[in-house]
Enzyme design. Structure first.
Site, PDB file in Angstrom:
ATOM      1  N   PHE A 182       0.804  -1.234   0.000  1.00 56.37           N
ATOM      2  CA  PHE A 182       0.000   0.000   0.000  1.00 56.37           C
ATOM      3  C   PHE A 182       0.833   1.278   0.000  1.00 56.37           C
ATOM      4  O   PHE A 182       0.307   2.338  -0.300  1.00 56.37           O
ATOM      5  CB  PHE A 182      -0.965   0.014   1.194  1.00 56.37           C
ATOM      6  CG  PHE A 182      -0.325  -0.378   2.503  1.00 56.37           C
ATOM      7  CD1 PHE A 182       0.411   0.524   3.246  1.00 56.37           C
ATOM      8  CD2 PHE A 182      -0.451  -1.671   2.973  1.00 56.37           C
ATOM      9  CE1 PHE A 182       1.004   0.153   4.439  1.00 56.37           C
ATOM     10  CE2 PHE A 182       0.143  -2.054   4.169  1.00 56.37           C
ATOM     11  CZ  PHE A 182       0.878  -1.144   4.908  1.00 56.37           C
ATOM     12  N   VAL A 194       0.867   3.577  -3.128  1.00 51.71           N
ATOM     13  CA  VAL A 194      -0.376   4.293  -3.449  1.00 51.71           C
ATOM     14  C   VAL A 194      -0.884   5.149  -2.290  1.00 51.71           C
ATOM     15  O   VAL A 194      -1.802   5.944  -2.458  1.00 51.71           O
ATOM     16  CB  VAL A 194      -1.490   3.307  -3.891  1.00 51.71           C
ATOM     17  CG1 VAL A 194      -1.172   2.743  -5.263  1.00 51.71           C
ATOM     18  CG2 VAL A 194      -1.686   2.181  -2.878  1.00 51.71           C
ATOM     19  N   HIS A 195      -0.311   4.997  -1.109  1.00 47.30           N
ATOM     20  CA  HIS A 195      -0.778   5.744   0.065  1.00 47.30           C
ATOM     21  C   HIS A 195       0.424   6.264   0.840  1.00 47.30           C
ATOM     22  O   HIS A 195       0.805   5.667   1.858  1.00 47.30           O
ATOM     23  CB  HIS A 195      -1.636   4.843   0.943  1.00 47.30           C
ATOM     24  CG  HIS A 195      -2.368   5.588   2.036  1.00 47.30           C
ATOM     25  ND1 HIS A 195      -1.779   5.967   3.217  1.00 47.30           N
ATOM     26  CD2 HIS A 195      -3.637   6.025   2.114  1.00 47.30           C
ATOM     27  CE1 HIS A 195      -2.669   6.588   3.992  1.00 47.30           C
ATOM     28  NE2 HIS A 195      -3.800   6.637   3.338  1.00 47.30           N
ATOM     29  N   TYR A 196       1.093   7.345   0.439  1.00 47.87           N
ATOM     30  CA  TYR A 196       0.888   8.082  -0.813  1.00 47.87           C
ATOM     31  C   TYR A 196       2.217   8.123  -1.536  1.00 47.87           C
ATOM     32  O   TYR A 196       3.262   8.021  -0.860  1.00 47.87           O
ATOM     33  CB  TYR A 196       0.423   9.502  -0.516  1.00 47.87           C
ATOM     34  CG  TYR A 196      -0.917   9.556   0.207  1.00 47.87           C
ATOM     35  CD1 TYR A 196      -2.110   9.388  -0.488  1.00 47.87           C
ATOM     36  CD2 TYR A 196      -0.962   9.767   1.578  1.00 47.87           C
ATOM     37  CE1 TYR A 196      -3.323   9.473   0.178  1.00 47.87           C
ATOM     38  CE2 TYR A 196      -2.190   9.837   2.228  1.00 47.87           C
ATOM     39  CZ  TYR A 196      -3.352   9.688   1.532  1.00 47.87           C
ATOM     40  OH  TYR A 196      -4.554   9.743   2.182  1.00 47.87           O
TER      41      TYR A 196
END
Lengths: 165, 81
Positions: free
Chosen positions: A60, A63-65
């Protein structure tokens, strides 16, 4: 083997620890949705302590972030729940059963968790009756509480035994 | 608080229903009274009357009126009106 539906006063269980293989024997979350690396200490029906190491390789973070990787709050809660359910899945007969969250209260996020941090977690089981668990959890970074929540969980297969005929 | 008030309050707290509707309630007659809601009701009643239901009574308690009958076994009289 019969399931263990309600904590019986006087029942005592030994303290033990779990590696990542044993964790997967007791509960059914799996990569990429298992957020518990090790259980340092657990007493079935009472409490558990364990941890998750967050490395830059987590799925993750890209994508985060992209410009500020940090652990999503809901995944912090998920990690806490993975530890918490072990407090009743380790009771005799409950190993590997599917669990559901029924309620989450008093959620607090106090600090951003970034790659490289070790997320220590603790869970205190307050009650286990007829397939319903009430417990409180907290997550710590370097000894400081950064995440906390109170939970109600169930094992649906146990709950079904108590529904009206 | 009278027993009848405690009894009704357990249903109201568990299922968020109006007081005038509680006596119509049966298991699965409303979405809130499912297997999870049932355990909530059982907990409310145990707390309200300081009792612990036996398993057979937990599975028998399938309606508002059945609950009144079952509570008699625990020496709790609900005078319904």
């Amino acid at each position: 083997m019969e399931t263990y539906d309600t904590l019986i006063e006087g029942d005592k269980f030994e303290k033990f620890s779990m590696d990542c293989i044993q964790i997967q024997e007791f509960q059914q979350n799996r990569y990429p949705y298992l957020f518990l690396d090790h259980v340092d200490e657990i007493v079935p029906g009472k409490y558990a302590k364990g941890f998750k190491n967050y490395t830059i390789n987590e799925w993750f973070f890209p994508v985060h972030y992209p410009t500020m990787p940090n652990v999503p709050g809901l995944l912090q809660l998920e990690a806490l729940s993975h530890l918490a359910i072990l407090t009743f899945l380790t009771l005799p007969g409950n190993k590997g059963m599917i669990t559901n969250s029924l309620n989450v209260n008093n959620i607090k996020f106090k600090k951003r968790i970034v790659p490289g941090m070790k997320f220590m977690m603790e869970c205190q089981l307050h009650s286990w009756r007829r397939g319903i668990a009430k417990c409180s959890t907290q997550g710590l970074i370097d000894g400081v509480v950064v995440t906390s929540a109170d939970w109600v969980f169930t094992i649906p297969d146990i709950l079904d035994k108590y529904k009206p005929r | 608080m009278e027993n009848i008030e405690k009894y009704k309050k357990a249903f109201i707290n568990s299922f968020e229903v109006k007081e005038e509707d509680v006596n119509k309630l049966e298991y699965q007659s409303i979405p809130e009274w499912d297997s999870v809601g049932h355990m909530g009701l059982i907990s409310e009643l145990e707390e309200a009357f300081d009792i612990q239901f036996e398993m057979d009574d937990v599975v028998e308690l399938g309606s508002y009126y059945k609950g009144i009958e079952i509570l008699k076994k625990y020496q709790i009289e609900i005078l319904n009106n």
